[in-house]
Design an enzyme around this catalytic site. Structure first.
Site, mmCIF file in Angstrom:
data_model
loop_
_atom_site.group_PDB
_atom_site.id
_atom_site.type_symbol
_atom_site.label_atom_id
_atom_site.label_comp_id
_atom_site.label_asym_id
_atom_site.label_seq_id
_atom_site.Cartn_x
_atom_site.Cartn_y
_atom_site.Cartn_z
ATOM 1 N N SER A 1 1.884 -19.000 0.981
ATOM 2 C CA SER A 1 2.271 -18.136 -0.141
ATOM 3 C C SER A 1 3.152 -18.930 -1.084
ATOM 4 O O SER A 1 4.326 -19.143 -0.807
ATOM 5 C CB SER A 1 3.029 -16.914 0.396
ATOM 6 O OG SER A 1 2.170 -16.129 1.176
ATOM 7 N N LEU A 2 2.572 -19.365 -2.168
ATOM 8 C CA LEU A 2 3.283 -20.273 -3.079
ATOM 9 C C LEU A 2 3.995 -19.482 -4.185
ATOM 10 O O LEU A 2 5.208 -19.515 -4.298
ATOM 11 C CB LEU A 2 2.269 -21.265 -3.656
ATOM 12 C CG LEU A 2 2.804 -22.571 -4.190
ATOM 13 C CD1 LEU A 2 3.524 -23.359 -3.101
ATOM 14 C CD2 LEU A 2 1.658 -23.415 -4.750
ATOM 15 N N HIS A 3 3.223 -18.818 -5.008
ATOM 16 C CA HIS A 3 3.705 -17.848 -6.002
ATOM 17 C C HIS A 3 4.555 -18.410 -7.141
ATOM 18 O O HIS A 3 4.914 -17.660 -8.057
ATOM 19 C CB HIS A 3 4.468 -16.688 -5.344
ATOM 20 C CG HIS A 3 3.726 -16.028 -4.236
ATOM 21 N ND1 HIS A 3 2.362 -15.841 -4.233
ATOM 22 C CD2 HIS A 3 4.153 -15.500 -3.063
ATOM 23 C CE1 HIS A 3 1.990 -15.239 -3.120
ATOM 24 N NE2 HIS A 3 3.049 -15.029 -2.403
ATOM 25 N N CYS B 1 10.584 -7.390 8.030
ATOM 26 C CA CYS B 1 10.513 -8.817 7.716
ATOM 27 C C CYS B 1 11.843 -9.241 7.121
ATOM 28 O O CYS B 1 12.423 -8.507 6.321
ATOM 29 C CB CYS B 1 9.389 -9.078 6.704
ATOM 30 S SG CYS B 1 9.144 -10.829 6.324
ATOM 31 N N CYS C 1 7.888 -8.041 -2.401
ATOM 32 C CA CYS C 1 7.067 -7.567 -1.283
ATOM 33 C C CYS C 1 7.728 -6.394 -0.548
ATOM 34 O O CYS C 1 8.886 -6.476 -0.142
ATOM 35 C CB CYS C 1 6.830 -8.712 -0.304
ATOM 36 S SG CYS C 1 5.864 -8.233 1.147
ATOM 37 N N GLY D 1 5.525 -8.915 8.031
ATOM 38 C CA GLY D 1 6.156 -9.938 8.861
ATOM 39 C C GLY D 1 5.756 -11.349 8.502
ATOM 40 O O GLY D 1 4.807 -11.574 7.750
ATOM 41 N N GLU D 2 6.528 -12.290 9.031
ATOM 42 C CA GLU D 2 6.261 -13.706 8.794
ATOM 43 C C GLU D 2 5.763 -14.309 10.111
ATOM 44 O O GLU D 2 6.542 -14.470 11.060
ATOM 45 C CB GLU D 2 7.548 -14.390 8.299
ATOM 46 C CG GLU D 2 7.520 -15.895 8.284
ATOM 47 C CD GLU D 2 6.288 -16.521 7.628
ATOM 48 O OE1 GLU D 2 5.908 -16.107 6.513
ATOM 49 O OE2 GLU D 2 5.698 -17.426 8.239
ATOM 50 N N GLU E 1 1.350 -1.116 10.757
ATOM 51 C CA GLU E 1 0.091 -0.894 10.050
ATOM 52 C C GLU E 1 -0.865 -2.073 10.245
ATOM 53 O O GLU E 1 -0.447 -3.220 10.270
ATOM 54 C CB GLU E 1 0.358 -0.750 8.548
ATOM 55 C CG GLU E 1 1.480 0.239 8.255
ATOM 56 C CD GLU E 1 1.685 0.510 6.773
ATOM 57 O OE1 GLU E 1 2.281 1.538 6.477
ATOM 58 O OE2 GLU E 1 1.260 -0.301 5.928
ATOM 59 N N ASN F 1 0.228 -6.066 -6.562
ATOM 60 C CA ASN F 1 0.166 -4.634 -6.242
ATOM 61 C C ASN F 1 1.554 -4.042 -6.407
ATOM 62 O O ASN F 1 2.510 -4.544 -5.838
ATOM 63 C CB ASN F 1 -0.312 -4.450 -4.806
ATOM 64 C CG ASN F 1 -1.704 -5.015 -4.605
ATOM 65 O OD1 ASN F 1 -2.622 -4.686 -5.351
ATOM 66 N ND2 ASN F 1 -1.861 -5.898 -3.637
ATOM 67 N N CYS G 1 -6.452 -7.165 8.972
ATOM 68 C CA CYS G 1 -5.164 -7.751 8.591
ATOM 69 C C CYS G 1 -4.129 -7.215 9.577
ATOM 70 O O CYS G 1 -3.899 -6.009 9.637
ATOM 71 C CB CYS G 1 -4.849 -7.326 7.150
ATOM 72 S SG CYS G 1 -3.257 -7.902 6.557
ATOM 73 N N CYS H 1 -1.919 -6.047 -0.091
ATOM 74 C CA CYS H 1 -0.890 -7.037 0.224
ATOM 75 C C CYS H 1 0.432 -6.627 -0.386
ATOM 76 O O CYS H 1 0.507 -6.229 -1.532
ATOM 77 C CB CYS H 1 -1.228 -8.385 -0.381
ATOM 78 S SG CYS H 1 -2.775 -9.009 0.149
ATOM 79 N N CYS I 1 11.277 -11.725 0.299
ATOM 80 C CA CYS I 1 10.586 -12.032 -0.963
ATOM 81 C C CYS I 1 10.789 -10.843 -1.907
ATOM 82 O O CYS I 1 10.616 -9.692 -1.510
ATOM 83 C CB CYS I 1 9.101 -12.275 -0.722
ATOM 84 S SG CYS I 1 8.795 -13.698 0.341
ATOM 85 N N SER J 1 -1.042 -16.764 7.378
ATOM 86 C CA SER J 1 -0.394 -16.972 6.084
ATOM 87 C C SER J 1 1.118 -17.067 6.276
ATOM 88 O O SER J 1 1.715 -16.244 6.964
ATOM 89 C CB SER J 1 -0.737 -15.794 5.163
ATOM 90 O OG SER J 1 -0.060 -15.911 3.942
HETATM 91 N N1 SAH Z 1 4.757 -13.500 5.460
HETATM 92 C C1 SAH Z 1 3.468 -14.075 5.258
HETATM 93 C C2 SAH Z 1 2.310 -13.123 5.445
HETATM 94 C C3 SAH Z 1 2.389 -11.745 4.856
HETATM 95 S S1 SAH Z 1 2.121 -11.478 3.171
HETATM 96 C C4 SAH Z 1 3.397 -14.733 3.910
HETATM 97 O O1 SAH Z 1 4.364 -14.661 3.164
HETATM 98 O O2 SAH Z 1 2.407 -15.390 3.623
HETATM 99 C C5 SAH Z 1 0.480 -11.769 2.714
HETATM 100 C C6 SAH Z 1 0.376 -12.145 1.237
HETATM 101 O O3 SAH Z 1 0.613 -11.031 0.367
HETATM 102 C C7 SAH Z 1 1.399 -13.187 0.853
HETATM 103 O O4 SAH Z 1 0.835 -14.169 0.046
HETATM 104 C C8 SAH Z 1 2.395 -12.358 0.071
HETATM 105 O O5 SAH Z 1 3.197 -13.126 -0.733
HETATM 106 C C9 SAH Z 1 1.473 -11.425 -0.678
HETATM 107 N N2 SAH Z 1 2.156 -10.292 -1.303
HETATM 108 C C10 SAH Z 1 3.379 -9.805 -1.012
HETATM 109 N N3 SAH Z 1 3.682 -8.766 -1.814
HETATM 110 C C11 SAH Z 1 2.605 -8.588 -2.623
HETATM 111 C C12 SAH Z 1 2.305 -7.647 -3.649
HETATM 112 N N4 SAH Z 1 3.141 -6.663 -3.966
HETATM 113 N N5 SAH Z 1 1.112 -7.755 -4.278
HETATM 114 C C13 SAH Z 1 0.227 -8.708 -3.905
HETATM 115 N N6 SAH Z 1 0.457 -9.611 -2.941
HETATM 116 C C14 SAH Z 1 1.636 -9.552 -2.300
#
Ligand code: SAH
Length: 341
Positions: free
Chosen positions: A213-215, A111, A118, A158-159, A91, A289, A104, A332, A115, A190
């Protein structure tokens, strides 16, 4: 089998042409035809020699990706499903912003970062995408929409730093002045925090934007929701980001999804601001999301605002991102590998 033209950053195309007895500068001419003029039939590349035209025709393919479907909830977000040669469906998501058109792109089929929030991780990595498959996402969407893409975010499935070399060659193609000529400042990669690659990225000649992506603001919580943190813990990650800034002088973005009652307390905002204090950065707060398979919920608006305000109060540059594309599962973390079978 023919070579996929889109696999070649210009320096590799030059090497290849020279190895076959052609001139290096022909690569510039071919690039201009393909990427600037959108001419992919060598017969029409009138300023190159007959020999080279014949060679190109028999050795290279210039195919777009096969479009499976295009979904658009509104004019601002469109999701394209593309089928790769081996049947895998990926996609790409096109977003209309006031500053331009941003795509994007997906960097891997599936992946393996795992996480916990995700959707992309629901299917393990099947394989890395090739340079050509990355470039073709952009070329194909431009051909379908007849519009110029001005911004790229490598934030699809993907990463990217787990497919580092291909992603860098992809950036070389789309950034090149005779390629798609997308400015380095308009390209963002990212990562979930693969530290050795952040150091490598800091040394690259092309300086595109880096998002992390810190979170979560501490190791305990981050390890719970992102298993990569076990391998690459927060303090080391922050060190790598500081090194990146020192070498590139480029401001880093920290992405932080707000997960209800998980990472959205005031104490988390305080910890976060302590963690990143002194780094030239900004924090992008992302509404979560929903992914049905997981139990997470997005933070209520009041909690999100409270978190945001706390960071502002503590002097952090911060934005609260609006959601795009969640109705078509294009937002995302909602991208997942689709198999047609
Ligand atoms: N693997 C890379 C790039 C892909 S994700 C990364 O981890 O950065 C792009 C962004 O979307 C990342 O910050 C990821 O953590 C975030 N993301 C993943 N799942 C999500 C969700 N359900 N809602 C909102 N953002 C999400």
């Amino acid at each position: 089998m023919k070579n996929n033209f889109y696999n070649y950053p210009i320096f590799k195309l030059k090497e290849y042409l020279v190895s076959q007895g052609f001139k290096a500068f022909s690569a510039d001419q071919i690039y201009k035809w393909v990427y600037e003029q959108k001419v992919t039939d060598p017969e029409f590349m009138t300023n190159i020699s007959k020999d080279l035209r014949v060679f190109l025709k028999s050795n290279f393919s210039f195919n777009d990706l096969e479009l499976v479907t295009r979904q658009g909830s509104d004019d601002t977000t469109n999701k394209f499903l593309f089928k790769l040669n081996d049947g895998i469906v990926i996609e790409s998501v096109l977003m209309q912003h006031d500053y331009g058109l941003s795509l994007c792109v997906t960097s891997q089929a599936g992946c393996s970062m795992g996480c916990s929030f995700c959707a992309s991780g629901l299917i393990n990595k099947q394989r890395d995408l090739s340079v050509g498959e990355l470039v073709s996402q952009v070329v194909s969407v431009e051909n379908i929409t007849k519009e110029k893409i001005t911004h790229i975010v490598v934030m699809g499935t993907g990463e990217p730093f787990d497919n580092y070399d291909n992603v860098m060659d992809f950036i070389r193609v789309i950034n090149h002045k005779h390629g798609l000529e997308i400015g380095a400042r308009h390209i963002t990669v990212s990562t979930c925090g693969i530290i050795p690659k952040i150091y490598e990225f800091a040394e690259e000649e092309i300086r595109v934007n880096l998002a992390i992506s810190l979170h979560a603001p501490n190791d305990e919580l981050r390890t719970k929701i992102m298993k990569i943190n076990k391998v690459y813990p927060l303090n080391d990650l922050i060190e790598a980001v500081k090194d990146y800034f020192e070498k590139t002088k480029r401001r880093v973005t920290f992405e932080y999804i707000l997960l209800r009652n998980v990472n959205d307390e005031l104490s988390h905002a305080n910890e976060l601001s302590d963690l990143i204090r002194g780094i030239n950065c900004y924090v992008n707060l992302i509404p979560y999301n929903t992914v049905n398979e997981f139990g997470y919920k997005k933070s209520e608006e009041s909690r999100a605002n409270r978190f945001y305000q706390q960071l502002v109060k503590r002097g952090i540059n911060v934005t609260l991102r609006k959601e795009m594309g969640s109705e078509i599962d294009a937002a995302c973390g909602q991208l997942r590998l689709k198999n047609l079978e």
